[in-house]
Enzyme design. Structure first.
Site, short mmCIF file in Angstrom:
data_model
loop_
_atom_site.label_atom_id
_atom_site.label_comp_id
_atom_site.label_asym_id
_atom_site.label_seq_id
_atom_site.Cartn_x
_atom_site.Cartn_y
_atom_site.Cartn_z
N GLU A 82 13.56 9.07 0.68
CA GLU A 82 12.62 7.76 -0.23
C GLU A 82 12.17 7.02 0.03
OE1 GLU A 82 12.10 8.30 -3.72
OE2 GLU A 82 14.32 9.60 -4.26
N THR A 98 20.02 9.04 -0.85
CA THR A 98 19.25 9.73 -0.04
C THR A 98 19.41 9.31 1.70
OG1 THR A 98 18.04 10.83 -1.43
CG2 THR A 98 17.25 11.13 0.20
N ASP A 133 8.79 1.52 10.69
CA ASP A 133 8.73 0.01 11.74
C ASP A 133 9.80 -1.28 10.26
OD1 ASP A 133 6.83 -0.04 9.75
OD2 ASP A 133 4.76 -0.95 11.12
N TYR A 158 14.76 -0.45 0.15
CA TYR A 158 14.34 0.92 1.22
C TYR A 158 14.08 0.64 2.84
CZ TYR A 158 10.68 3.52 4.46
OH TYR A 158 9.78 4.66 5.01
N SER A 161 17.82 1.29 3.41
CA SER A 161 18.19 2.09 3.68
C SER A 161 18.60 2.92 5.52
CB SER A 161 18.54 3.01 2.91
OG SER A 161 16.83 2.75 2.21
N GLY A 292 9.70 -10.18 -1.74
CA GLY A 292 10.13 -10.27 -0.88
C GLY A 292 8.93 -9.21 -0.38
P1 NAD Z 1 7.39 10.88 0.85
O1 NAD Z 1 8.11 10.65 -0.59
O2 NAD Z 1 6.11 11.59 1.06
O3 NAD Z 1 8.19 11.99 1.06
C1 NAD Z 1 9.81 12.52 1.17
C2 NAD Z 1 9.93 14.04 1.55
O4 NAD Z 1 11.37 13.95 0.88
C3 NAD Z 1 9.82 14.46 -1.01
O5 NAD Z 1 8.92 15.80 -0.06
C4 NAD Z 1 10.83 14.56 -0.92
O6 NAD Z 1 10.78 15.35 -2.11
C5 NAD Z 1 11.80 15.03 0.19
N1 NAD Z 1 13.49 14.30 -0.51
C6 NAD Z 1 14.02 13.33 -0.44
N2 NAD Z 1 14.99 12.48 -0.50
C7 NAD Z 1 15.36 13.85 -0.36
C8 NAD Z 1 16.67 14.31 -0.73
N3 NAD Z 1 18.09 14.40 -0.21
N4 NAD Z 1 17.64 16.03 0.42
C9 NAD Z 1 15.79 16.25 0.57
N5 NAD Z 1 14.68 16.33 0.62
C10 NAD Z 1 14.28 14.90 0.01
O7 NAD Z 1 7.68 10.11 2.67
P2 NAD Z 1 6.55 9.61 3.70
O8 NAD Z 1 5.74 9.31 3.64
O9 NAD Z 1 6.30 11.64 4.64
O10 NAD Z 1 7.96 9.34 4.70
C11 NAD Z 1 8.64 10.60 5.52
C12 NAD Z 1 9.83 9.82 6.49
O11 NAD Z 1 9.19 9.29 6.96
C13 NAD Z 1 10.79 8.41 5.65
O12 NAD Z 1 11.72 8.97 6.57
C14 NAD Z 1 9.73 7.37 5.81
O13 NAD Z 1 11.32 6.71 5.98
C15 NAD Z 1 9.55 7.86 7.45
N6 NAD Z 1 7.97 6.78 7.13
C16 NAD Z 1 7.19 6.97 6.62
C17 NAD Z 1 5.75 6.32 6.76
C18 NAD Z 1 4.52 5.95 5.85
O14 NAD Z 1 3.91 5.46 6.07
N7 NAD Z 1 4.52 7.05 5.42
C19 NAD Z 1 6.18 5.08 7.79
C20 NAD Z 1 6.67 5.52 8.72
C21 NAD Z 1 7.60 6.18 8.40
#
Ligand code: NAD
Ligand code: TYD
Length: 359
Positions: A82, A98, A133, A158, A161, A292
Site C-alpha cells: 500500500e 500488506t 526515502d 505508510y 509500515s 504530520g
Molecule cells: P502502487 O500503489 O501504484 O502499486 C502497488 C501494487 O501492489 C498494486 O498493483 C497493488 O495491487 C499491489 N499490491 C498491494 N497489496 C498487495 C498484496 N498484499 N499482495 C500483492 N500485491 C499487492 O505503488 P507504487 O507507487 O508502484 O510503489 C511500488 C513500491 O515502490 C512500493 O513498495 C512503494 O513503497 C515503493 N516506492 C514508491 C515510490 C513512489 O513514488 N511511488 C517511491 C519509493 C518507493
C-alpha cells in the site's frame, strides 16, 4: 525467471515493461489487484508468454510456496505495498497487513524455498526489497540529503509500515543469511501513475477544469525521479548490488510542491492551452495541510553511482515534459481509472491475461 510482486501498480508495471525491452528472461507477476493494481498497464504484454500474471496476495503463504516451487525464480523483486500516505492516514490497517505482515509471509516463504536450493543457486539467489526515502523522516531546509546511514524516523503510518518491512528484510539477512538487497527511493513520477498522487492528480484536475489542491503552503520539498530511472536502478542493483547492502536511489531533483504544480501548469499551457486563454495556474487552490506532513525529503544517491555506476538519465525538466505528454496521449487510461472502468476491464480481460495461473 524472476518473481516480481505488485507489478500491476505504477512502478512495478513500468519495471516489467522495461524488463522485456532489455531482457528475455520470464517474469512471474504476483499482484493482488487492489484499487492501485491495473492490468491495463500491462496490456502491451498480451500474447507474451514470458509474462505470467498471478492474481494473489504476498501474505498468502500457500500460494507463495506453490509459485516458488513451480517456477523456481532466481530472484524476487518486492514492489507490492500500500503506497499512498493520505490513505494510510485515513485507514492504516491495510498498510500494516500488506507492508508488514505481507512482507513477513513473503520472506518466510522465500527463506524456505531458498534453503531448498542447491548451493550454487542458493548463492546466486537475490531478494530485492523496494522501499522509500520516507522511512528516514523529514529534513530541515539546510540538512544534508539522506545517506544509507541516516537514522530511520518514519512519521506516517505508510512510512512506518515500510520501515518495519525494511527491518524485517535486514533481519532475514542478518539472522538467516538470506541474500537480500534493499533500495530506498525518492518520489517517482511518469506513465501509469495512479491519479491520487500529486503529479497525475494535478494533470488530470487541470484538464478536467477542477481545482489543483496544494496542501498547506506548498513549500514541502520532494526529490523527484522519473520512474524509468528508478527501474534501471533496480535492474542494476539486482545485477551487481552487494548482498545485504542498502542503496538510496534519487533524482537529484529537489522541488517544492508549488513549483512542481506551476511547472505542470506551464507545460499544459503550452501543449494544451485552456480555451479561455488563461493559465491552468488559475485553478491552484490552497487546502488544509496533511496531518504530520513531512517538510522535506532529499536523497544522496552517490553510493549507487560510486559503487554500481548508476545515475539518472532524466532531469526533472525532460522527465516532466515526457510525463505530461504521456498523460495527454493516454487520456483513455486516465478516464478508465477515474470512472472505475479499469476494474471492469480487469474482469473482462482477466482470463485472457491469466490463462493458466488464475486462482
Ligand atoms: P502502487 O500503489 O501504484 O502499486 C502497488 C501494487 O501492489 C498494486 O498493483 C497493488 O495491487 C499491489 N499490491 C498491494 N497489496 C498487495 C498484496 N498484499 N499482495 C500483492 N500485491 C499487492 O505503488 P507504487 O507507487 O508502484 O510503489 C511500488 C513500491 O515502490 C512500493 O513498495 C512503494 O513503497 C515503493 N516506492 C514508491 C515510490 C513512489 O513514488 N511511488 C517511491 C519509493 C518507493
Ligand atoms: P504524494 O504524491 O501523495 O507523495 P508523498 O506524500 O509520498 O510524497 O504527495 C507529494 C507531495 O504533494 C506531498 O508533499 C503532498 C503534496 N500534495 C498536495 O499538496 N496536494 C495533493 O493533492 C496531493 C495528492 C499531494
Amino acid at each position: 525467471m524472476i518473481l516480481v510482486t505488485g507489478a500491476a501498480g505504477f512502478i512495478g508495471s513500468n519495471f516489467v515493461l522495461d524488463w522485456f525491452e532489455t531482457n528475455n528472461e520470464a517474469v512471474v507477476n504476483l499482484d493482488k489487484l487492489t484499487y492501485a493494481g491495473n492490468l491495463q498497464n500491462l496490456a502491451g504484454l498480451q500474447g507474451n508468454d514470458k509474462h505470467i500474471f498471478v492474481h494473489g496476495d504476498i501474505g498468502d503463504s500457500a500460494l507463495l510456496t506453490k509459485l516458488l516451487s513451480e517456477h523456481k525464480p532466481r530472484a524476487v523483486v518486492n514492489f507490492a505495498a500500500e503506497s499512498h500516505v493520505d490513505r494510510s492516514i485515513h485507514g492504516p490497517e491495510d498498510f500494516i497487513q500488506t507492508n508488514i505482515v505481507g512482507t513477513f509471509h513473503l520472506l518466510e516463504a522465500v527463506r524456505t524455498y531458498w534453503n531448498s536450493l542447491p548451493e550454487k543457486e542458493k548463492q546466486d539467489f537475490r531478494f530485492l526489497h523496494v522501499s522509500t526515502d520516507e522511512v528516514y523522516g523529514s529534513l530541515g531546509a539546510d540538512e544534508p540529503a539522506f545517506t544509507e546511514k541516516h537514522q530511520y524516523e518514519p512519521n506516517s503510518p505508510y512510512s512506518a509500515s515500510k520501515a518495519a518491512s525494511d527491518h524485517l528484510v535486514r533481519a532475514y539477512h542478518h539472522t538467516y543469511g538470506l541474500p537480500v538487497l534493499t533500495t530506498n527511493c525518492s518520489n517517482n513520477y511518469g506513465p501509469y501513475h495512479f491519479p491520487e498522487k500529486l503529479i497525475p492528480l494535478v494533470i488530470h484536475n487541470a484538464l478536467a477544469g477542477k481545482s489543483l489542491p496544494i496542501y498547506g503552503d506548498g513549500q514541502q520539498i520532494r526529490d523527484w525521479l522519473y520512474v524509468k530511472d528508478h527501474c534501471s536502478a533496480i535492474r542494476r542493483v539486482l545485477e551487481a548490488g552487494a548482498v545485504g547492502e542498502v542503496y538510496n536511489v534519487g533524482g537529484w531533483n529537489e522541488n517544492p510542491n508549488l513549483e512542481v504544480v506551476n511547472t505542470l501548469c506551464a507545460i499544459l499551457d503550452e501543449l494544451q492551452p485552456r480555451t479561455d486563454g488563461e493559465s491552468y495556474a488559475k485553478q491552484i487552490t490552497y487546502v488544509k495541510d496533511r496531518p504530520g506532513h513531512d517538510k522535506r525529503y532529499a536523497i544522496d544517491a552517490s553510493k549507487i553511482e560510486r559503487e554500481l555506476g548508476w545515475k539518472p538519465v532524466e532531469t526533472f525538466e525532460t522527465g516532466i515534459k515526457k510525463t505530461v505528454q504521456w498523460y495527454l496521449d493516454n487520456q483513455d487510461w486516465v478516464t478508465n481509472i477515474t470512472t472505475g472502468v479499469y476494474r471492469d476491464w480487469v474482469q473482462t480481460q482477466y482470463s485472457a491475461v491469466d490463462k493458466s495461473n488464475a486462482k
